[in-house]
Scaffold this active site. Structure first.
Site, short mmCIF file in Angstrom:
data_model
loop_
_atom_site.label_atom_id
_atom_site.label_comp_id
_atom_site.label_asym_id
_atom_site.label_seq_id
_atom_site.Cartn_x
_atom_site.Cartn_y
_atom_site.Cartn_z
N CYS A 109 13.21 -10.87 1.94
CA CYS A 109 12.58 -9.76 1.21
C CYS A 109 11.49 -10.29 0.29
CB CYS A 109 13.62 -9.01 0.39
SG CYS A 109 14.40 -10.06 -0.85
N CYS A 145 12.78 -12.02 -2.83
CA CYS A 145 13.22 -13.41 -2.59
C CYS A 145 12.02 -14.35 -2.57
CB CYS A 145 13.95 -13.52 -1.26
SG CYS A 145 15.17 -12.23 -1.04
N ASP A 167 -28.53 -1.94 5.04
CA ASP A 167 -29.78 -2.68 5.22
C ASP A 167 -30.36 -2.18 6.55
OD1 ASP A 167 -31.76 -4.77 5.04
OD2 ASP A 167 -30.59 -5.83 6.56
#
Length: 723
Positions: free
Chosen positions: A21, A24, A412
């Site tokens: 997880c 952890c 651009d």
């Protein structure tokens, strides 16, 4: 040397296996930071990696991750053997059978089944029944209890601490069966969380598998298969039809069509011949190619993409930062609420101690923030992985979120809305007595000696029409600064230049009709080049930078997506700018801009609209790209500047990926918000069940597991978003 640079020099990256997880991962990061010799550490949960600044060993790192039984391997490749060794190790891990991988969970479930059978035969209070449930609880939750108790002693409050307290409390009040089921369901929830993250990470692993690990190389006249780690710059690689290209390089012999979809997202194969670049991981479809290696394996475009995507997954998005901060305070608050639920009713309202301690334990279980913690990282990893597969490199969760919030996008002109390559659009012979092919060959012979950027367009036109010009003798060639060129061919002096040059020469046929013709061409966004002698004008050539076929469609799609303003920025004159801007349909045109003007304009747009994107080629647009909320570079494949300066790179030089990126970003934002809202709402609903005393350990763990599963599945949907 600055402190940041010194730290960067001491940086070592390690791959980590076994994260269950995000919490952890955070704990592992803190443990590593405390190791002697380590100055700092940063875990990238999305890519399952840790960057360590300072000196330490793999053994020390694995000790720091012992609470999760983490396995650590260095990302540094000492040589081909270590790379191959790591690959073999990964393959072995993938081949572990399901029943072995989840044996503790299966044994735990088996003891629960025996426990319920015993309860039916011997009754709930029987010692054998209790022992069977205790065995199930210990087998399934031993690792959980070890970590939870350690956390409790250190006053570290995470989901494992909550679960441990709940399980111990449940055992004390004799709820053996429910506690055993809670342990199993929590283990299943963690397994689902791990599986979901692995599924999301797989999108990056699949990128790693794109390029072959060996290539056919010719050395000293001999051809042999060589591992990519042993190939050096300058080697000649032979790629047969139907084979994948293993390394970046330059074609030195052959002609073929190469499918570059894996790198650029282009669906149509691209023709490749001598002096063309090819990229590792692309597919040679037709002819035999001989390729000179230009980059080592770690420097190839695909390697850079993988590295940047993995780094991007580690960048915390604003929503993730919110979740991390929320979870930090949320867990201790849940423990306080659980304690109040267990103590207040019996002390002040004559409640049953057993009933309300049970309710308090259920609050602890429902308070596990699993779904909340995984809600953002799984969505970001899925979205960034999906984008990378489609040829869009998003360099962080923050940019993924910001793309969806853009209100205006500036483009651009040259090389972005246009192709950036001038072509001849009109060739009008004024003097009908002059042979068209003959005058074009003379013009090309003169332009061949010119350094003007538009000369290449005229030479290309001659080559397309098979007109020879190399055998024409040009005498006294010279350049007329700011106006054009001149030279003598067959005793006649020819001039090529702008209309101003011929007005000065006072040629007899520069009349109003010709001037009108020149003005019309200029208003169409074309550059008019006049050709003649000092006595008369012979022809007018118009050259223009071609608009990309997709530009108009892209601008329309962006407006349909709700982008309020699209702006074209260019250094060209107003006539050319207005012609091209009108053709593509942008809502505003800004012409005759210097690079600093573009930068100032972007700053002005940000003060007006807040979130502004800038699309450019990543070289001369770097200041404007940096000043925008999200800088989007064209042509990331093989362009180091684009990869480094932009926040988002369109790898295939294809603007059609822009609306997809905006759509993916918005979908990601919606899913992240939905996940966070759902994860919090389900907790609140479950907590409200405490008031009538309906909350049970079953409901608590099922709400937590259900929320985790739904949040994970919702996040994984981002892997399927189509263009």
């Amino acid at each position: 040397m600055s402190k940041a640079k010194a730290l960067e020099n001491e940086k070592n990256v390690y791959r980590v296996q076994g994260f269950t997880c995000a919490n952890c991962a955070g704990k592992f990061e803190n443990n590593v930071k405390k190791l002697p010799g380590v100055q700092d550490a940063k875990v990238n949960f999305g890519a399952s990696k840790i960057s360590v600044y300072g000196e330490t060993t793999i053994e020390e790192l694995e000790k720091a991750g012992a609470f999760e039984n983490l396995k650590v391997t260095s990302e540094k490749t000492v040589g081909p053997s270590s790379e191959r060794g790591r690959e073999e190790k990964e393959v072995k891990e993938e081949k572990v059978p399901f029943y072995k991988k989840h044996s503790t969970l299966l044994y735990s479930a088996l003891f629960v089944v025996f426990g319920y059978l015993s309860a039916n035969v011997n009754g709930d209070e029987n010692i054998v029944t209790a022992l069977l449930f205790v065995a199930s609880m210990l087998i399934g939750g031993l690792q959980l209890f070890k970590v939870g108790l350690q956390n409790l002693l250190r006053f570290e409050f995470d989901m494992k601490t909550l679960m441990t307290v709940a399980v111990i409390g449940g055992a004390i009040i004799g709820e053996w069966a429910e506690v055993a089921i809670v342990v199993i369901l929590f283990a299943i929830s963690e397994a689902l969380e791990r599986f979901s993250m692995d599924k999301a990470r797989q999108s990056i692993r699949s990128l790693m598998d794109i390029a072959p690990k060996e290539a056919l190389v010719r050395r000293n006249g001999k051809e042999s298969m060589i591992h990519v780690d042993d190939i050096v710059v300058g080697d000649i690689m032979i790629v047969k039809p139907g084979q994948k290209i293993a390394m970046d390089g330059l074609v030195v012999s052959g002609y073929s069509a190469v499918n570059q979809a894996a790198i650029t997202g282009e669906s149509v194969p691209v023709a490749k011949t001598v002096d063309d670049d090819v990229f590792a991981g692309t597919l040679n479809e037709e002819g035999l190619l001989e390729v000179k290696i230009t980059k080592l394996v770690e420097d190839t475009t695909i390697s850079k993409i993988i590295h940047l995507v993995e780094e991007a997954q580690g960048e915390r998005a604003p929503s993730q930062a919110f979740v991390d901060k929320f979870a930090k305070y949320y867990t201790p608050i849940i423990m306080v609420i659980a304690a109040l639920v267990a103590i207040v009713p019996p002390l002040f309202f004559d409640g049953s101690w057993e009933t309300w301690i049970y309710q308090g334990l259920a609050v602890l279980v429902v308070g596990c923030p699993c779904a909340l913690v995984i809600s953002t990282p799984i969505s970001i990893v899925s979205a960034i992985g999906n984008a990378a597969k489609k040829g869009v490199l998003i360099k962080g969760g923050v940019y993924l979120e910001e793309m969806g919030a853009l209100k205006a996008i500036a483009f651009d002109k040259t090389g972005t809305l246009t192709k950036g390559v001038p072509v001849v659009t009109d060739f009008n012979v004024v003097n009908k007595q002059v042979n068209e092919k003959e005058i074009l060959s003379i013009i090309t012979a003169l332009e061949y000696r010119s350094q003007h950027p538009l000369a290449s367009a005229i030479m290309k036109k001659a080559e397309e029409e098979n007109i020879s010009y190399s055998d024409i003798v040009v005498e006294d060639f010279s350049s007329i600064t700011g106006k054009g060129i001149k030279g003598i061919v067959n005793g006649m002096t020819y001039y090529i230049g702008n209309p101003k040059l011929f007005k000065e020469l006072a040629t007899s046929n520069f009349d109003k009709n010709l001037e009108q013709n020149v003005t019309t061409l200029q208003n169409q966004g074309k550059t008019a080049i006049v050709v003649g002698t000092d006595k008369e004008i012979l022809a007018v050539i118009a050259v223009a930078d071609e608009v990309r076929e997709s530009s108009k469609e892209i601008i329309q799609k962006l407006h349909q997506l709700g982008i309020k303003k699209t702006i074209m920025l260019t250094g060209d004159n107003k006539g050319t700018a207005n012609a091209i801007g009108g053709q593509v349909g942008v809502s505003e045109i800004q012409a005759e801009l210097m690079p600093e003007d573009k930068l100032n304009y972007i700053k002005q747009m940000r003060s007006e609209y807040g979130n502004v994107g800038m699309v450019g080629d990543g070289v001369n647009d770097a200041p404007a790209l940096a000043a925008s909320t999200v800088g989007i570079a064209m042509g990331g494949a093989g362009t180091d500047t684009a990869l480094e300066t932009a926040d988002v790179a369109l790898m295939g030089d294809d603007l059609r990926k822009l609306p997809f990126t905006v759509k993916l970003s918005r979908k990601s934002l919606n899913i992240i918000k939905a996940n966070i809202t759902f994860a919090i709402a389900i907790k609140l609903i479950a907590l409200l069940l405490v008031i009538p005393g309906w909350l049970t350990l079953w409901i608590a763990i099922l709400s937590d597991m259900g929320a985790t599963l739904l949040v994970a599945l919702n996040g994984l949907r981002l892997m399927r978003v189509k263009e």
